[in-house]
Design a protein around this motif. Structure first.
Motif, PDB file in Angstrom:
ATOM      1  N   UNK A   1       0.791  -1.227   0.000  1.00 59.18           N
ATOM      2  CA  UNK A   1       0.000   0.000   0.000  1.00 59.18           C
ATOM      3  C   UNK A   1       0.824   1.280   0.000  1.00 59.18           C
ATOM      4  N   UNK A   2       2.132   1.176  -0.204  1.00 57.74           N
ATOM      5  CA  UNK A   2       2.968   2.380  -0.125  1.00 57.74           C
ATOM      6  C   UNK A   2       2.980   3.108  -1.465  1.00 57.74           C
ATOM      7  N   UNK A   3       2.866   4.418  -1.442  1.00 60.52           N
ATOM      8  CA  UNK A   3       2.804   5.176  -2.687  1.00 60.52           C
ATOM      9  C   UNK A   3       4.195   5.398  -3.266  1.00 60.52           C
ATOM     10  N   UNK A   4       4.244   5.550  -4.573  1.00 59.50           N
ATOM     11  CA  UNK A   4       5.500   5.796  -5.280  1.00 59.50           C
ATOM     12  C   UNK A   4       6.186   7.048  -4.751  1.00 59.50           C
ATOM     13  N   UNK A   5       5.396   8.063  -4.440  1.00 61.36           N
ATOM     14  CA  UNK A   5       5.957   9.319  -3.913  1.00 61.36           C
ATOM     15  C   UNK A   5       6.730   9.095  -2.632  1.00 61.36           C
ATOM     16  N   UNK A   6       6.113   8.306  -1.733  1.00 59.39           N
ATOM     17  CA  UNK A   6       6.741   8.065  -0.445  1.00 59.39           C
ATOM     18  C   UNK A   6       8.051   7.335  -0.631  1.00 59.39           C
ATOM     19  N   UNK A   7       8.052   6.357  -1.569  1.00 63.67           N
ATOM     20  CA  UNK A   7       9.301   5.624  -1.814  1.00 63.67           C
ATOM     21  C   UNK A   7      10.382   6.602  -2.253  1.00 63.67           C
ATOM     22  N   UNK A   8      10.010   7.473  -3.186  1.00 65.05           N
ATOM     23  CA  UNK A   8      10.998   8.434  -3.692  1.00 65.05           C
ATOM     24  C   UNK A   8      11.548   9.319  -2.589  1.00 65.05           C
ATOM     25  N   UNK A   9      10.631   9.840  -1.752  1.00 66.78           N
ATOM     26  CA  UNK A   9      11.063  10.725  -0.659  1.00 66.78           C
ATOM     27  C   UNK A   9      11.993   9.983   0.293  1.00 66.78           C
ATOM     28  N   UNK A  10      11.590   8.773   0.663  1.00 66.62           N
ATOM     29  CA  UNK A  10      12.394   7.997   1.609  1.00 66.62           C
ATOM     30  C   UNK A  10      13.775   7.724   1.033  1.00 66.62           C
TER      31      UNK A  10
END
Lengths: 307, 596
Positions: A17-26
């Motif tokens: 359920x993790x968004x692509x945006x969050x992955x990028x930020x992390x």
């Protein structure tokens, strides 16, 4: 994130359920932490076992650390994470857990702890509760369809010495179904293998394949079964998304009259896009896409074709 | 995870069955099976007795025939000496692709299912019979069939509860890892370098580059069809061929398309890449040099001229960011969108390059490593060899019609191989044609005394030209050719070659020129007209009959004509005549080689 230091090689696992945006930020944050000398790799948690990374290559492995985590880490997965860690490397795992074991897909925090130990990891920390925002909790509920879920974070380390060969731990939470396979007849196997050595069958006796078929096989399918069941026009004329030439209204209004004459110029303005986006009455159907406003003439080459 | 193994084997003529097979393989991988997918003829059949699960996908082509890439496999399965419990360890399922407007609807799949059961195999699922005639095409059957199959497979081979099926909405990893390398690096330690193949027999992985001797048009210049007689020099190749054999040609892409593609994707043709496997079950492309220049990749490897399939659109949709494009690509990926996809892509024979031109935004963002997943390698083309080593040693001749036709697309469609070959000029350039030889499916009689009736209208003449050259050079008589074309003075090719042979009594030629008079006259009419001769040849002289050519109806019409000959001159009823022909077929005395 306190376990990440400059110059380290980090593996970030994400799932569900993790968004692509969050992955990028992390990833960005991690890269900043490890700096130029460090390295961050990202992998989808379900793909890890297929990716076959080298042993002992990562200082840190993070899994499920982005909210909301949905992965229940299997024994195979934890063993793999342990294999990938360098000696003394650190793993941080976040997982949705339940308070009592109810036989469902989720387990208790205690069970997760044991799994980490069984995977060969040491210094397993206490389970720390991870608080989620309302939105994250909703996403989690949606993904798992379970109530009363508590996400916990546990960290652990790989021993400072290389443990012997890492055997795959077959932790099964359900009885393994033994598929009873009939034993191969030795003679049959021999005949088959010997036969396969000689692939030139000009002189070998073959069955008549037509004799394999019976009355039933000769039957054709019932024509009624071949209908798509929507009953309408099989040759649908499509209108473009933002149709301004009237075709969309015409199709909606279920008119039986066809458009009398093709407009010489585009009415909807989508013609330049290419056949995939053109409407059924487009005068440019069959031609390649072009720039809007570009003058189109058919070249000699297009007319004649290449020889 | 060793026990979690699944194999998908396919027999595909035009690539449709292959596409479905690869889809099944992707679905298996998402369910954590270690999966191999390959044509049946490339599978080492000795291993079949040890396979736990195999999914077979096969189409029925031509006159109820199996596709070329499963012929050898199928013939093996038909061996009478195979024990009936050979496949007792095998769980299998068969999915057939066919067209119920044909009499022999899905015969290949039906026969395969039966034979596998006869050999002791255990069917996991009922036979799937996909049908082109369904409103929604083959997917109307394929989609639900796969759904039910996976339920059955998963109940036999369940995942541990902590593992889930990987969603189909995430981008799968690319089949190869791609690295760009610096100009001077020619080999990297430990990485794959193609093995030294000098000295081994020419094959698909090691084609022989034959010199082009001549490339002459054999139809009149004002005739609409351009047919060429192409002669290749194979001296030094170690190749030999027998009558009925087939030459495989590996064409490069057309130069204008190569350039357009490279520019469209903003690639640098001089960049070089190195490939590594990303999946142990997917080997590196055997003929791709390592490292490989982008120019070479696009010119020789990627089939940018082919019509893309459903998976192409699904895969592309993962990279799309432009809303309009993403939506359309996703639509083309759904079962409901297949009808529109057929109308957009398959029916007009739209090429991959043309599709990419329609989707410029996403084309800009395609990662190089995914090119290998999006675009399959260029397929070789098969041609019946039209010459005999007896008459033309060290040469291989091809009789080829240049493929060019119109669909609703403004730019006419071009056959890749025939267009490339027809443009080659042996006088101007030292052109080489990559080729190898494949054993043909036609088998000619071993005894010279056997008369032969050959029905080969148009380019169907090709294998017979070779056979006639062989027999007449050896002085063998009893050669009867039925040739049909449109006009005596436009496309009656090889006419001058027959003259001397006819005068020597070595060859009898019956011609049918369909458009030289008001009513159409075809080879089947000539067959009926000469029924008495034919009956005598078949019944009293053990003659063999061969039919070859390119037409949907022709073989059926010829067979009907033969049937009437048997009925009239052999005094048979319809069923008896039918059985007689069937008997001839079984004894290889009646063979049909028809291509589309």
């Amino acid at each position: 994130m306190d376990s990440v230091n400059p110059g380290q090689t980090v593996l970030l696992l994400w799932g569900g359920a993790v968004s692509g945006d969050m992955v990028q930020t992390t990833v960005g944050n991690l890269q900043a932490k490890v700096g130029e000398k460090g390295h961050v790799r990202v992998e989808h948690v379900d793909r890890l076992l297929l990716s076959n990374h080298g042993s002992s290559t990562f200082d840190v492995v993070l899994s499920g650390t982005m909210n909301p985590p949905t992965t229940v880490h299997s024994g195979d997965l934890l063993a793999e994470m342990a294999r990938l860690l360098k000696p003394s490397g650190r793993v941080v795992v976040c997982e949705p857990t339940v308070s009592t074991d109810n036989g469902g897909t989720l387990r208790t925090a205690a069970k997760l702890s044991s799994s980490l130990k069984l995977a060969g990891l040491i210094s397993v920390s206490e389970a720390k509760e991870v608080s989620l925002s309302q939105q994250e909790q909703d996403l989690l509920k949606q993904a798992l369809s379970v109530e009363g879920v508590q996400v916990v974070e546990i960290s652990a380390s790989k021993p400072s010495y290389e443990v012997g060969s890492s055997a795959q731990l077959t932790l099964s939470f359900a009885k393994k179904k033994q598929v009873e396979k009939p034993k191969l007849d030795e003679n049959a196997a021999k005949i088959w293998s010997l036969s396969a050595v000689d692939m030139n069958d000009d002189d070998i006796d073959l069955l008549d394949p037509d004799e394999l078929l019976d009355e039933e096989d000769m039957k054709k399918p019932d024509p009624a079964s071949l209908k798509s069941g929507c009953g309408g026009d099989t040759k649908k004329r499509k209108a473009c998304k933002n149709c301004t030439c009237g075709l969309a209204e015409e199709l909606e209004g279920d008119q039986t009259e066809k458009t009398a004459s093709k407009p010489a110029t585009s009415a909807c303005g989508n013609c330049y896009l290419g056949d995939a986006f053109r409407c059924a009455s487009c005068p440019y159907l069959g031609m390649p896409a072009f720039k809007p406003g570009e003058k189109i003439t058919l070249t000699d080459r297009q007319l004649k074709g290449d020889i | 995870m060793d026990s979690r193994r699944l194999t998908v084997l396919y027999g595909s003529q035009t690539g449709t069955a292959q596409d479905v097979a690869e889809r099944a393989a992707r679905e298996a991988k998402r369910r954590h099976f270690s999966t191999k997918v390959l044509p049946m003829d490339q599978y080492p059949i000795a291993s079949l007795i040890h396979e736990p699960v195999v999914i077979f996908v096969c189409s029925t082509t031509g006159q109820g025939d199996e596709p070329d890439n499963m012929k050898v496999f199928w013939r093996f399965l038909l061996r009478k000496n195979l024990p009936s419990n050979s496949l007792c360890q095998l769980n299998f399922a068969v999915l057939g692709l066919g067209d119920s407007s044909y009499q022999k609807f899905n015969f290949v799949a039906k026969k395969l299912q039966k034979r596998l059961q006869q050999l002791g195999g255990n069917p996991l699922h009922t036979l799937g019979l996909a049908d082109d005639q369904h409103d929604l095409g083959p997917d109307a059957v394929v989609d639900p069939w796969l759904g039910v199959l996976w339920n059955k497979v998963m109940s036999l081979y369940p995942l541990p509860p902590d593992k889930t099926i990987i969603s189909e909405h995430i981008l799968p990893p690319p089949r190869y890892k791609v690295q760009f390398v610096d100009g001077d690096q020619d080999s990297i330690n430990g990485l794959h370098v193609p093995a030294d193949k000098t000295g081994s027999k020419p094959s698909q992985n090691n084609p022989f580059c034959a010199r082009l001797v001549s490339n002459d048009r054999v139809t009149a210049h004002d005739h609409w069809q351009d047919v060429r007689l192409i002669k290749l020099d194979v001296s030094g190749s170690g190749l030999s061929h027998a009558a009925g054999d087939v030459v495989m040609i590996q064409p490069p892409n057309l130069p204008d398309e190569v350039q357009t593609f490279i520019q469209l994707l903003k690639l640098n043709p001089e960049d070089r890449i190195l490939l590594q496997q990303n999946d142990p079950d997917v080997p590196l492309p055997p003929t791709l040099p390592q490292p490989c220049s982008i120019q070479h990749l696009v010119e020789h490897h990627l089939d940018i001229h082919a019509v893309p399939r459903r998976w192409f659109f699904t895969l592309l949709s993962y990279f799309a960011e432009n809303e309009l494009e993403k939506e359309k690509l996703q639509e083309f990926s759904t079962a409901e969108g297949q009808e529109e996809l057929y109308a957009y892509c398959n029916r007009p024979r739209r090429t991959t390059l043309e599709v990419l031109q329609d989707f410029p935004h996403v084309t800009n963002t395609i990662p190089v490593e995914y090119l290998f997943d999006l675009i399959p390698p260029v397929q070789p083309r098969a041609f019946s060899i039209a010459s005999s080593l007896q008459a033309n040693p060290h040469e291989v001749h091809i009789l080829m019609a240049v493929v060019q036709y119109k669909t609703k697309l403004v730019t006419p469609r071009r056959g890749l191989c025939s267009t490339w070959l027809s443009a080659l000029n042996p006088q101007k350039d030292d052109v080489r044609v990559p080729m190898w030889i494949r054993k043909g499916t036609i088998s000619f009689p071993k005894t010279p005394a056997t008369p032969v009736i050959m029905v080969g209208p148009g380019t169907g003449l090709a294998p017979f030209r070779g056979y006639i050259q062989e027999r007449t050079t050896l002085g063998i008589t009893g050669n009867f050719l039925f040739f049909g074309c449109r006009n005596k003075d436009k496309d009656f090719f090889c006419a001058t070659e027959w003259q001397p042979l006819m005068e020597k009594g070595l060859l009898t030629v019956y011609t049918a020129f369909s458009r030289d008079q008001e009513e159409k006259i075809y080879v089947q009419h000539r067959i009926k007209e000469n029924g008495a001769v034919i009956w005598d040849l078949i019944h009293n002289q053990e003659a063999w009959i061969f039919v070859a050519g390119n037409a949907k109806q022709m073989p059926t019409d010829v067979q009907s004509a033969l049937q009437s000959v048997l009925m009239e001159h052999g005094n048979m009823g319809e069923t008896e005549a039918d059985r007689y022909i069937h008997n001839l077929e079984h004894r290889r005395r009646y063979q049909v080689e028809a291509w589309s």
